[in-house]
Write an enzyme that holds these catalytic residues in place. Structure first.
Site, PDB file in Angstrom:
ATOM      1  N   HIS A  62       4.036  82.190  42.902  1.00 49.37           N
ATOM      2  CA  HIS A  62       2.750  82.679  42.399  1.00 49.37           C
ATOM      3  C   HIS A  62       1.611  81.728  42.728  1.00 49.37           C
ATOM      4  CE1 HIS A  62       5.497  84.334  39.013  1.00 49.37           C
ATOM      5  NE2 HIS A  62       5.429  85.203  39.997  1.00 49.37           N
ATOM      6  N   LYS A  72      -2.028  73.111  38.743  1.00 46.88           N
ATOM      7  CA  LYS A  72      -1.128  73.122  37.593  1.00 46.88           C
ATOM      8  C   LYS A  72      -0.414  71.783  37.468  1.00 46.88           C
ATOM      9  CE  LYS A  72       0.119  77.992  38.264  1.00 46.88           C
ATOM     10  NZ  LYS A  72       1.223  78.888  38.606  1.00 46.88           N
ATOM     11  N   TYR A 132       3.330  74.297  31.355  1.00 49.35           N
ATOM     12  CA  TYR A 132       2.384  73.924  32.400  1.00 49.35           C
ATOM     13  C   TYR A 132       0.946  74.085  31.932  1.00 49.35           C
ATOM     14  CZ  TYR A 132       2.444  78.981  33.444  1.00 49.35           C
ATOM     15  OH  TYR A 132       2.386  80.348  33.367  1.00 49.35           O
TER      16      TYR A 132
END
Length: 182
Positions: A62, A72, A132
Site C-alpha cells: 500500500h 510511516k 504505525y
C-alpha cells in the site's frame, strides 16, 4: 536509539536502547530531535494506527499518492512480521528495489518508510499487533499499491501460498509494470 540506513534512500531501521530490570523493560520508541539529527529529515506524525493479524495475513503493498502521500514509522508490539517496502519514487536511484526486515517484539526494531515507498507485511507468528505512525492523514481517493505476488519483484513471503490470508482489495492491486504514480 540507533538509526541505520537501508539500501533505499531515506528508509531507516530504528533500534531502541532497551533498559531492563526486575520489573521488566523500558525503551524510547521515538525521539523527534534524535531522528532529525541522525537522518536530516523533518517529520511530524499526525496519525497513529494499530492492527491485529493472525498468522499468514498479508497486508499490502500500500501507499498514498500525491498530496496525501505518507511517510510511516512501523513496528511490532506483539508477535513477528516480515515487513517489505518497494521504492516507487520516479527519479530514485533505487526505483523498483525492495527491502525487507523481520520486526518482532523481541528486537523492538522499527522501520521508517519514506513517502513514495509501497509498504506491506506478512504475519509470521500466531498473532501480531502492528503499530504505525503516519505523517499525513489517510485519504481513500489517494490509495494505491502493487499486487503482493508480482512476478517482477518476486517477493518470498516465507509461507506457502495456501496459508496466505489476503483481502479482496489487495488481490486487485496493479502489477509493478502497470503501476503509475500519476
Amino acid at each position: 536509539m540507533q538509526i541505520e540506513k537501508t539500501l533505499l534512500k531515506d528508509c531507516f531501521i530504528i533500534k531502541p536502547r532497551v533498559f531492563e530490570d526486575d520489573r521488566g523493560s523500558f525503551f524510547e520508541s521515538y525521539n523527534h530531535e534524535t531522528f532529525k539529527k541522525e537522518t536530516g529529515l523533518e517529520v511530524t506524525f499526525v496519525q497513529d494506527n494499530q492492527s491485529t493479524s493472525k498468522k499468514g495475513t498479508l497486508r499490502g503493498f500500500h501507499l498514498q499518492k500525491g498530496e496525501h502521500a505518507q511517510a510511516k514509522l512501523v513496528r511490532v508490539v506483539k508477535g513477528e512480521v516480515m515487513d517489505v517496502v518497494i521504492d516507487l519514487r520516479d527519479n530514485s536511484e533505487t526505483y523498483g528495489k525492495t527491502f525487507s526486515i523481520i520486526l518482532n517484539e523481541q528486537n523492538n526494531q522499527q522501520l521508517f518508510v519514506p513517502k513514495g515507498l509501497a509498504h506491506g507485511f506478512i504475519t509470521l507468528s500466531a498473532e501480531a499487533i502492528f503499530a504505525y505512525k503516519c505523517d499525513n492523514y489517510y485519504n481513500k481517493a489517494s490509495e494505491s499499491g502493487i499486487i503482493y505476488n508480482d512476478k517482477t519483484l518476486n517477493i518470498d513471503w516465507h509461507l506457502p501460498k495456501e496459508q496466505l490470508i489476503i483481502s479482496a482489495k489487495d488481490k486487485e492491486l496493479p502489477t509493478f509494470k502497470d503501476f503509475s504514480n500519476s
